[in-house]
Scaffold this motif. Structure first.
Motif, short mmCIF file in Angstrom:
data_model
loop_
_atom_site.label_atom_id
_atom_site.label_comp_id
_atom_site.label_asym_id
_atom_site.label_seq_id
_atom_site.Cartn_x
_atom_site.Cartn_y
_atom_site.Cartn_z
N GLU A 69 -8.64 -4.47 2.04
CA GLU A 69 -8.31 -5.74 2.67
C GLU A 69 -9.46 -6.73 2.53
OE1 GLU A 69 -6.03 -7.26 6.70
OE2 GLU A 69 -6.74 -5.19 6.53
N GLY A 70 -9.13 -7.94 2.11
CA GLY A 70 -10.14 -8.98 1.93
C GLY A 70 -10.73 -9.04 0.53
N GLN A 71 -10.48 -8.04 -0.29
CA GLN A 71 -10.97 -8.04 -1.68
C GLN A 71 -9.84 -8.47 -2.60
OE1 GLN A 71 -12.75 -4.34 -2.93
NE2 GLN A 71 -12.73 -4.91 -5.09
N TRP A 72 -10.11 -9.46 -3.44
CA TRP A 72 -9.04 -10.04 -4.23
C TRP A 72 -9.16 -9.67 -5.71
CZ3 TRP A 72 -4.79 -12.26 -2.25
CH2 TRP A 72 -4.83 -12.50 -0.87
N PRO A 73 -8.04 -9.54 -6.41
CA PRO A 73 -8.05 -9.15 -7.82
C PRO A 73 -8.83 -10.14 -8.69
CG PRO A 73 -5.86 -8.89 -6.90
CD PRO A 73 -6.67 -9.63 -5.87
N HIS A 74 -9.41 -9.60 -9.75
CA HIS A 74 -10.21 -10.38 -10.69
C HIS A 74 -9.87 -9.87 -12.09
CE1 HIS A 74 -13.78 -11.66 -12.94
NE2 HIS A 74 -14.04 -12.51 -11.96
N ASN A 81 -5.84 0.33 -17.84
CA ASN A 81 -4.39 0.36 -17.63
C ASN A 81 -4.02 0.20 -16.16
OD1 ASN A 81 -1.77 0.69 -18.89
ND2 ASN A 81 -1.59 2.60 -17.75
N GLU A 82 -4.96 -0.27 -15.36
CA GLU A 82 -4.72 -0.43 -13.94
C GLU A 82 -4.40 -1.88 -13.59
OE1 GLU A 82 -7.10 1.55 -10.52
OE2 GLU A 82 -8.01 -0.44 -10.80
N ALA A 83 -3.36 -2.07 -12.79
CA ALA A 83 -3.08 -3.37 -12.19
C ALA A 83 -3.69 -3.38 -10.80
CB ALA A 83 -1.58 -3.62 -12.10
N GLN A 84 -4.37 -4.47 -10.44
CA GLN A 84 -4.96 -4.61 -9.12
C GLN A 84 -4.19 -5.63 -8.31
OE1 GLN A 84 -9.19 -5.28 -9.41
NE2 GLN A 84 -9.56 -3.33 -10.44
N LEU A 85 -3.90 -5.28 -7.05
CA LEU A 85 -3.07 -6.11 -6.19
C LEU A 85 -3.75 -6.37 -4.85
CD1 LEU A 85 -0.95 -4.64 -8.15
CD2 LEU A 85 0.71 -5.01 -6.33
N GLN A 86 -3.40 -7.49 -4.25
CA GLN A 86 -3.79 -7.80 -2.89
C GLN A 86 -2.74 -8.73 -2.28
OE1 GLN A 86 -4.86 -7.02 0.01
NE2 GLN A 86 -7.03 -6.84 -0.64
N ALA A 95 0.82 -1.21 0.00
CA ALA A 95 0.00 0.00 0.00
C ALA A 95 0.85 1.25 0.00
CB ALA A 95 -0.93 -0.02 1.21
N ALA A 96 1.94 1.26 0.76
CA ALA A 96 2.81 2.44 0.82
C ALA A 96 3.54 2.65 -0.50
CB ALA A 96 3.81 2.27 1.96
N ALA A 97 3.98 1.56 -1.12
CA ALA A 97 4.76 1.68 -2.36
C ALA A 97 3.92 2.26 -3.50
CB ALA A 97 5.31 0.32 -2.77
N TYR A 98 2.62 1.97 -3.51
CA TYR A 98 1.79 2.37 -4.65
C TYR A 98 0.75 3.44 -4.30
CZ TYR A 98 3.93 -1.73 -6.75
OH TYR A 98 4.83 -2.63 -7.23
N PRO A 148 -0.86 6.12 -10.20
CA PRO A 148 -2.20 6.17 -10.80
C PRO A 148 -2.67 4.86 -11.42
CG PRO A 148 -0.61 7.27 -12.23
CD PRO A 148 0.11 6.96 -10.94
N PHE A 149 -1.73 3.96 -11.74
CA PHE A 149 -2.11 2.75 -12.47
C PHE A 149 -1.82 1.46 -11.71
CE2 PHE A 149 -1.18 5.92 -15.88
CZ PHE A 149 -2.52 6.09 -16.27
N VAL A 150 -1.60 1.55 -10.41
CA VAL A 150 -1.45 0.37 -9.57
C VAL A 150 -2.33 0.57 -8.34
CG1 VAL A 150 0.12 -1.17 -8.34
CG2 VAL A 150 0.95 0.11 -10.33
N ARG A 151 -3.28 -0.34 -8.13
CA ARG A 151 -4.20 -0.17 -7.01
C ARG A 151 -4.17 -1.39 -6.10
NH1 ARG A 151 -10.31 -0.24 -6.40
NH2 ARG A 151 -10.46 -0.90 -8.58
N VAL A 152 -3.86 -1.14 -4.83
CA VAL A 152 -3.95 -2.18 -3.81
C VAL A 152 -5.39 -2.16 -3.30
CG1 VAL A 152 -3.09 -3.02 -1.59
CG2 VAL A 152 -1.53 -1.89 -3.20
N LEU A 153 -6.08 -3.27 -3.45
CA LEU A 153 -7.49 -3.35 -3.13
C LEU A 153 -7.72 -3.32 -1.61
CD1 LEU A 153 -8.55 -6.11 -5.68
CD2 LEU A 153 -8.88 -3.64 -5.89
#
Length: 358
Positions: free
Chosen positions: A290-295, A303-308, A276-279, A283-288
């Motif tokens: 807590e408890g929500q997982w990428p799909h 152009n967004e990458a989703q992370l958990q 969360a701190a790194a991103y 604008p194009f990297v999102r840490v979801l």
């Protein structure tokens, strides 16, 4: 005409046509040439009817001469072909910003290139992942002065984004990394191949590039070593990397596991906090949440990458999940991010962060 002219070579392929889609309404980058080989002489509408803005453009022959003189040349060509045309273009049009979507100029190590690609090393260009963490800062600082950009591999993008903050913070053991990826078939390109036919893909899944043979392995190792300030081929980073072909058109879901290290051994919350701190300002990297997982479906067209991330306390491992669209965030989108930086434009100009699912 204000702004910059753009020529796209390999315009009818998946990567090239995705660049065109993102440029269709761009306020500063104007497509003035679309180029190909077998498709030369026909119109874009015959090959990519979804791209109405370019439907009447006639496809020219993909040569260095056709690319020369444009402000930006995008090479969406197969590995090898890209290196050959780029070498000629560099000599004839040194002022042109060249953005290579193939692998030809990604690797620093000539030895790694020759081992995985089986030809002479074409050279190394500025790496086109703005969010890449290095010992000197983020890669976007280098891209601001670049005239030659090598766009990362799509799998590489997912794995690098998922792992680099944790490695930088010393929270995982970089010598014991395991990655399994579910990949959409568009990652293999548009050329017809028997194993990519619907009859072969639908209803099944199969691994490929197994046991360290995939060409993205040395690129991932190079990136993770850069985070630590090590040489590109330093043996300190070791990764088991297994991509799997699944029946979806586009998308990557990377599932990454690594043994905990450092502060994470006692503070499991440090893993997700580091991501969360790194991103936080990316604008194009999102840490979801807590408890929500990428799909993968949520990232299609974006152009967004989703992370958990989470910790498995019984196994003593961190689990990181990354989803992205291989053709946008994994290729065309970050190519334009990088080109924007090199041209002095806002990095996020005209790039979508919303998906189109379902």
């Amino acid at each position: 005409m204000s702004g910059f002219t753009v020529a796209v070579s390999g315009a009818t392929g998946y990567a090239g046509s995705e660049v065109l889609r993102l440029l269709a309404h761009h306020p500063e980058l104007h497509v003035t040439a679309v180029l190909g080989h077998a498709s030369a002489g026909s119109t874009m509408g015959e090959h990519q009817p979804r791209l109405g803005a370019f439907a009447d453009m006639v496809i020219g022959e993909s040569t260095a001469q056709s690319l020369a003189g444009h402000d930006v040349a995008v090479l969406a060509l197969p590995h090898g072909a890209s290196g050959r045309i780029a070498a000629e273009l560099e000599a004839t049009s040194p002022q042109t910003l060249i953005v290579d979507l193939a692998a030809d100029h990604r690797l620093v190590s000539a030895q790694a290139w020759e081992r995985f690609y089986g030809s002479a090393h074409p050279g190394t260009w500025t790496y086109g992942l703005p969010e890449l963490m290095t010992a000197q800062g983020r890669q976007r600082e280098r891209l601001a002065a670049a005239r030659r950009i090598a766009v990362p591999g799509c799998n590489v993008t997912a794995v690098t984004l998922g792992l680099q903050p944790l490695i930088a913070a010393g929270l995982i053991d970089e010598a014991h990394l395991t990655v399994v990826l579910a990949n959409g078939v568009s990652g293999a390109g548009k050329a017809p191949k028997p194993h990519l036919m619907a009859a072969e893909v639908l209803g099944g899944a199969s691994p490929y590039g197994t046991a360290g043979t995939h060409r993205h392995v040395p690129e991932i190792i190079q990136n993770l070593n850069a985070v630590l300030g090590r040489p590109a081929d330093d043996s300190g980073v070791r990764i088991s990397f297994t991509p799997t072909l699944v029946p979806m058109a586009r998308g990557i879901l990377a599932t990454i596991t690594a043994p905990l290290a450092g502060a994470a051994l006692d503070d499991h919350g440090a893993v997700r906090a580091a991501l969360a701190a790194a991103y936080a300002n990316e604008p194009f990297v999102r840490v979801l949440p807590e408890g929500q997982w990428p799909h993968t479906g949520a990232t299609v067209g974006s152009n967004e990458a989703q992370l958990q991330a989470a910790v498995d306390p019984a196994a003593g491992t961190a689990l990181i999940s990354v989803a992205l669209d291989n053709l946008v965030r994994g290729t065309a989108g970050q190519a334009l991010q990088s080109a924007h930086l090199a041209l002095g434009l806002p990095e996020d100009l005209s790039l979508p962060t919303e998906g189109v699912a379902p």
